[in-house]
Design an enzyme around this catalytic site. Structure first.
Site, PDB file in Angstrom:
ATOM      1  N   CYS A  75       0.216   2.297  -4.549  1.00 17.10           N
ATOM      2  CA  CYS A  75       0.710   2.750  -3.243  1.00 17.10           C
ATOM      3  C   CYS A  75      -0.114   3.981  -2.859  1.00 17.10           C
ATOM      4  O   CYS A  75      -0.084   4.997  -3.576  1.00 17.10           O
ATOM      5  CB  CYS A  75       2.189   3.104  -3.378  1.00 17.10           C
ATOM      6  SG  CYS A  75       2.907   3.842  -1.890  1.00 17.10           S
ATOM      7  N   THR A  77       0.321   5.961  -0.405  1.00 13.40           N
ATOM      8  CA  THR A  77       1.197   7.052   0.032  1.00 13.40           C
ATOM      9  C   THR A  77       1.727   7.829  -1.173  1.00 13.40           C
ATOM     10  O   THR A  77       1.656   9.064  -1.211  1.00 13.40           O
ATOM     11  CB  THR A  77       2.370   6.468   0.850  1.00 13.40           C
ATOM     12  OG1 THR A  77       1.824   5.616   1.855  1.00 13.40           O
ATOM     13  CG2 THR A  77       3.191   7.555   1.498  1.00 13.40           C
ATOM     14  N   CYS A 186      -3.484   1.042   2.817  1.00 13.64           N
ATOM     15  CA  CYS A 186      -2.088   0.848   2.401  1.00 13.64           C
ATOM     16  C   CYS A 186      -2.053  -0.509   1.720  1.00 13.64           C
ATOM     17  O   CYS A 186      -2.629  -1.482   2.228  1.00 13.64           O
ATOM     18  CB  CYS A 186      -1.164   0.864   3.618  1.00 13.64           C
ATOM     19  SG  CYS A 186       0.508   0.281   3.271  1.00 13.64           S
TER      20      CYS A 186
HETATM   21  N1  DGL Z   1       2.093   0.276   0.086  1.00 19.03           N
HETATM   22  C1  DGL Z   1       2.284   1.637   0.477  1.00 19.03           C
HETATM   23  C2  DGL Z   1       0.929   2.324   0.609  1.00 19.03           C
HETATM   24  O1  DGL Z   1      -0.033   1.866   0.024  1.00 19.03           O
HETATM   25  C3  DGL Z   1       3.158   1.719   1.695  1.00 19.03           C
HETATM   26  C4  DGL Z   1       3.896   3.009   1.813  1.00 19.03           C
HETATM   27  C5  DGL Z   1       5.133   2.931   2.682  1.00 19.03           C
HETATM   28  O2  DGL Z   1       6.125   2.371   2.222  1.00 19.03           O
HETATM   29  O3  DGL Z   1       5.101   3.455   3.799  1.00 19.03           O
HETATM   30  O4  DGL Z   1       0.791   3.347   1.244  1.00 19.03           O
END
Ligand code: DGL
Length: 275
Positions: A75, A77, A186
């Site tokens: 992830c 984030t 993402c």
């Molecule tokens: N898959 C997450 C990323 O790579 C998404 C984060 C979210 O839930 O906003 O940032």
């Protein structure tokens, strides 16, 4: 159990990290993976940094109770707000995080601009500012915060008019630019690749960092003498904080749908457990 036979914990705010998991199982077929999707708290990208750090730390804590030998933060984030904090806390544990694949996009640049699609948090955190400092002087890099895309994927919507309208709105301000590449910053976005390609245009390269991250996991496991070289020990366990049948089915569907392009059926060495 020998250290190298211990599982690897892979986490994401939801089902997006499965785009990284599918590269991991392809590159590391003898490893055992525990995947945790925190769909009950998705999206992470619109929360505060502290909330995401706490949620990520809690998942890592659970993984450690299950005896993992390494963590993959699948992830962008969570990586941007929690990876350094967790590395300081668990100094001997390999913790590999994904970040927007700006480097390959800049390396294959042809004079046009590069768009980075990511969550608002990823784009405003220091990790991304560092990447911009590294590569932003060589080529025009456009940040495209997409606060709604994660929710489309979590709902199982990978195409269709609503998604297309949202993407059109995002790309509209840049229609007069020559765009060379779109970086998917993402891990949910690779599941929208076809829709994004259609909106960005056929000539635009769509780049994501999942394979690069899987390679880094392999490199770090080798360096720490933790790579499992024994066939027959591989496996995948997927769990999710939502604990619903729908999210479990969607998780496996995304993993297997997209994996059969990487995995020859007769070589499929996994004991897949439906938990
Ligand atoms: N898959 C997450 C990323 O790579 C998404 C984060 C979210 O839930 O906003 O940032």
């Amino acid at each position: 159990m020998k250290d190298e036979e211990k599982p690897i914990g892979v986490l994401d705010s939801g089902i997006g990290g499965i785009s990284v998991l599918r590269e991991l199982i392809s590159l590391l077929p003898y490893e055992r993976f525990y995947y945790f999707g925190d769909s009950a708290h998705a999206p992470y990208g619109t929360k505060t940094a502290e909330e995401v750090r706490n949620l990520t730390a809690a998942i890592v804590n659970d993984f450690l109770k299950k005896g993992v030998k390494a963590i993959v933060i699948a992830c962008n984030t969570a990586t941007s707000v929690a990876a350094d904090y967790l590395r300081k806390k668990y100094v001997n544990l390999p913790i590999i995080g994904i970040e927007p694949a700006l480097k390959p996009a800049v390396m294959q640049n042809n004079g046009g601009s590069i768009i980075v699609m990511a969550t608002p948090m990823t784009l405003r955190e220091k990790k991304f500012a560092d990447l911009m400092e590294c590569y932003g002087s060589e080529v025009e890099i456009i940040s495209m915060p997409c606060d709604k895309l994660v929710s489309f994927v979590e709902a199982g919507i990978m195409n269709g008019p609503c998604l297309q309208a949202y993407l059109e709105e995002k790309f509209a301000p840049f229609r007069d630019r020559k765009i060379d590449a779109v970086v998917l910053g993402c891990t949910h976005y690779p599941f929208l690749k076809e829709s994004i390609q259609e909106t960005a245009g056929k000539q635009v390269a769509i780049i994501d960092g999942s394979l690069g991250t899987a390679r880094e996991v392999k490199r770090q496991l080798e360096a720490a003498n933790l790579l499992n070289r024994n066939p027959g020990k591989g496996g995948i366990e997927i769990s999710n904080s939502l604990n619903s049948e729908k999210i479990r089915c969607l998780s496996w569907k995304l993993l297997l749908n997209k994996s059969n392009i990487y995995l020859k059926k007769e070589l499929f060495p996994y004991k897949i457990e439906y938990k």
